[in-house]
Design a protein around this motif. Structure first.
Motif, PDB file in Angstrom:
ATOM      1  N   VAL A 255       0.842  -1.196   0.000  1.00 59.01           N
ATOM      2  CA  VAL A 255       0.000   0.000   0.000  1.00 59.01           C
ATOM      3  C   VAL A 255       0.879   1.248   0.000  1.00 59.01           C
ATOM      4  O   VAL A 255       2.095   1.158   0.139  1.00 59.01           O
ATOM      5  N   GLY A 256       0.248   2.416  -0.123  1.00 58.46           N
ATOM      6  CA  GLY A 256       0.984   3.668  -0.146  1.00 58.46           C
ATOM      7  C   GLY A 256       1.662   3.986   1.170  1.00 58.46           C
ATOM      8  O   GLY A 256       1.264   3.505   2.233  1.00 58.46           O
ATOM      9  N   ARG A 257       2.678   4.840   1.103  1.00 56.28           N
ATOM     10  CA  ARG A 257       3.484   5.190   2.278  1.00 56.28           C
ATOM     11  C   ARG A 257       2.666   5.894   3.357  1.00 56.28           C
ATOM     12  O   ARG A 257       3.018   5.848   4.521  1.00 56.28           O
ATOM     13  N   GLY A 258       1.603   6.557   2.983  1.00 64.58           N
ATOM     14  CA  GLY A 258       0.783   7.265   3.960  1.00 64.58           C
ATOM     15  C   GLY A 258       0.127   6.336   4.973  1.00 64.58           C
ATOM     16  O   GLY A 258      -0.206   6.751   6.087  1.00 64.58           O
TER      17      GLY A 258
ATOM     18  N   VAL B 111      -2.636  -7.902   2.664  1.00 65.45           N
ATOM     19  CA  VAL B 111      -2.793  -6.475   2.939  1.00 65.45           C
ATOM     20  C   VAL B 111      -2.890  -5.783   1.588  1.00 65.45           C
ATOM     21  O   VAL B 111      -2.037  -5.995   0.716  1.00 65.45           O
ATOM     22  N   LYS B 112      -3.945  -4.977   1.393  1.00 67.93           N
ATOM     23  CA  LYS B 112      -4.117  -4.311   0.112  1.00 67.93           C
ATOM     24  C   LYS B 112      -5.045  -3.112   0.255  1.00 67.93           C
ATOM     25  O   LYS B 112      -5.647  -2.897   1.300  1.00 67.93           O
ATOM     26  N   GLU B 113      -5.147  -2.353  -0.825  1.00 70.53           N
ATOM     27  CA  GLU B 113      -6.122  -1.272  -0.920  1.00 70.53           C
ATOM     28  C   GLU B 113      -7.309  -1.805  -1.702  1.00 70.53           C
ATOM     29  O   GLU B 113      -7.142  -2.489  -2.713  1.00 70.53           O
ATOM     30  N   LYS B 114      -8.506  -1.529  -1.212  1.00 69.75           N
ATOM     31  CA  LYS B 114      -9.712  -1.921  -1.927  1.00 69.75           C
ATOM     32  C   LYS B 114     -10.777  -0.864  -1.671  1.00 69.75           C
ATOM     33  O   LYS B 114     -11.028  -0.498  -0.520  1.00 69.75           O
ATOM     34  N   PHE B 115     -11.377  -0.365  -2.728  1.00 67.70           N
ATOM     35  CA  PHE B 115     -12.403   0.675  -2.643  1.00 67.70           C
ATOM     36  C   PHE B 115     -11.917   1.893  -1.849  1.00 67.70           C
ATOM     37  O   PHE B 115     -12.652   2.484  -1.079  1.00 67.70           O
TER      38      PHE B 115
ATOM     39  N   ASN C 177      -9.817  -8.730  15.682  1.00 73.01           N
ATOM     40  CA  ASN C 177     -10.699  -8.383  14.571  1.00 73.01           C
ATOM     41  C   ASN C 177     -11.232  -6.954  14.720  1.00 73.01           C
ATOM     42  O   ASN C 177     -11.290  -6.209  13.739  1.00 73.01           O
ATOM     43  N   ASN C 178     -11.619  -6.571  15.924  1.00 77.74           N
ATOM     44  CA  ASN C 178     -12.093  -5.202  16.159  1.00 77.74           C
ATOM     45  C   ASN C 178     -10.995  -4.186  15.845  1.00 77.74           C
ATOM     46  O   ASN C 178     -11.263  -3.133  15.271  1.00 77.74           O
ATOM     47  N   PHE C 179      -9.775  -4.504  16.220  1.00 77.33           N
ATOM     48  CA  PHE C 179      -8.643  -3.623  15.928  1.00 77.33           C
ATOM     49  C   PHE C 179      -8.462  -3.461  14.416  1.00 77.33           C
ATOM     50  O   PHE C 179      -8.236  -2.360  13.915  1.00 77.33           O
ATOM     51  N   ILE C 180      -8.585  -4.560  13.684  1.00 69.24           N
ATOM     52  CA  ILE C 180      -8.447  -4.522  12.225  1.00 69.24           C
ATOM     53  C   ILE C 180      -9.534  -3.641  11.607  1.00 69.24           C
ATOM     54  O   ILE C 180      -9.261  -2.805  10.744  1.00 69.24           O
ATOM     55  N   VAL C 181     -10.774  -3.803  12.055  1.00 69.26           N
ATOM     56  CA  VAL C 181     -11.884  -3.001  11.521  1.00 69.26           C
ATOM     57  C   VAL C 181     -11.648  -1.515  11.773  1.00 69.26           C
ATOM     58  O   VAL C 181     -11.836  -0.681  10.877  1.00 69.26           O
ATOM     59  N   ILE C 182     -11.222  -1.170  12.979  1.00 64.79           N
ATOM     60  CA  ILE C 182     -10.945   0.233  13.315  1.00 64.79           C
ATOM     61  C   ILE C 182      -9.818   0.775  12.425  1.00 64.79           C
ATOM     62  O   ILE C 182      -9.896   1.887  11.903  1.00 64.79           O
ATOM     63  N   THR C 183      -8.769  -0.022  12.240  1.00 62.72           N
ATOM     64  CA  THR C 183      -7.635   0.387  11.407  1.00 62.72           C
ATOM     65  C   THR C 183      -8.076   0.601   9.962  1.00 62.72           C
ATOM     66  O   THR C 183      -7.696   1.593   9.326  1.00 62.72           O
ATOM     67  N   GLU C 184      -8.869  -0.308   9.430  1.00 64.17           N
ATOM     68  CA  GLU C 184      -9.363  -0.161   8.064  1.00 64.17           C
ATOM     69  C   GLU C 184     -10.189   1.122   7.926  1.00 64.17           C
ATOM     70  O   GLU C 184     -10.051   1.857   6.941  1.00 64.17           O
TER      71      GLU C 184
ATOM     72  N   TRP D  31     -12.457   5.359  -9.877  1.00 63.06           N
ATOM     73  CA  TRP D  31     -11.508   4.649  -9.017  1.00 63.06           C
ATOM     74  C   TRP D  31     -11.538   5.298  -7.640  1.00 63.06           C
ATOM     75  O   TRP D  31     -11.210   6.474  -7.509  1.00 63.06           O
ATOM     76  N   LEU D  32     -11.955   4.559  -6.617  1.00 59.61           N
ATOM     77  CA  LEU D  32     -12.003   5.115  -5.265  1.00 59.61           C
ATOM     78  C   LEU D  32     -10.616   5.114  -4.666  1.00 59.61           C
ATOM     79  O   LEU D  32      -9.887   4.123  -4.760  1.00 59.61           O
ATOM     80  N   ARG D  33     -10.267   6.241  -4.034  1.00 59.70           N
ATOM     81  CA  ARG D  33      -8.966   6.317  -3.372  1.00 59.70           C
ATOM     82  C   ARG D  33      -9.035   7.310  -2.221  1.00 59.70           C
ATOM     83  O   ARG D  33      -9.841   8.236  -2.239  1.00 59.70           O
ATOM     84  N   ALA D  34      -8.191   7.087  -1.227  1.00 55.56           N
ATOM     85  CA  ALA D  34      -8.128   7.973  -0.067  1.00 55.56           C
ATOM     86  C   ALA D  34      -7.020   8.991  -0.301  1.00 55.56           C
ATOM     87  O   ALA D  34      -5.874   8.609  -0.577  1.00 55.56           O
TER      88      ALA D  34
END
Length: 135
Positions: A38-41, A64-68, A92-99, A121-124
């Motif tokens: 993923v990106g450095r940010g 680990v990847k970028e999606k939507f 799992n809760n930690f992962i959801v919060i991080t995402e 293309w969706l991106r942050a």
């Protein structure tokens, strides 16, 4: 939980399960691989996940990847070795919060941002990186 089968199938179970666990662990994503995915940010988010994983022995990331426009983290674990059953829920809760945090951070630089539609293309991204792409 795991149901131990009786008779002939029990021998198969005892032979297959240890090999499957080893295979799953070998498929884990290293920190370096995750950071390159993923990106450095989003690097601080990835590093936080690995720190959290250290408190939940036996867990590992499978992808680990970028999606939507957001970070996606897939994980697995050696659940039979967990003394505290809440480990998987906690992780799992930690992962959801991080995402979810990733959707509010520019994937390029890590500054505050949001998920935008960049020609389908969706991106942050932050306002600066929106302008650089000409969205």
């Amino acid at each position: 939980g795991i149901i131990v089968m009786e008779g002939r199938n029990e021998k198969v179970f005892e032979w297959v399960l240890p090999r499957k666990k080893k295979q799953m662990k070998e498929q884990g994503v290293t920190l370096e691989q995750a950071l390159r995915s993923v990106g450095r940010g989003w690097e601080p988010l990835i590093k936080e996940v690995y720190l959290e994983m250290a408190t939940c022995p036996g867990f590992y990331l499978t992808q680990v990847k970028e999606k939507f426009g957001m970070l996606r983290i897939y994980w697995g674990g050696d659940y039979e070795q967990q003394d505290i059953p809440d480990y998987s829920t906690k992780f799992n809760n930690f992962i959801v919060i991080t995402e979810n945090k990733s959707g509010q951070m520019c994937e390029t630089c890590g500054n505050d941002g949001e998920v935008i539609d960049d020609n389908g293309w969706l991106r942050a991204c932050c306002p600066e990186h929106v302008e650089k792409r000409g969205v």
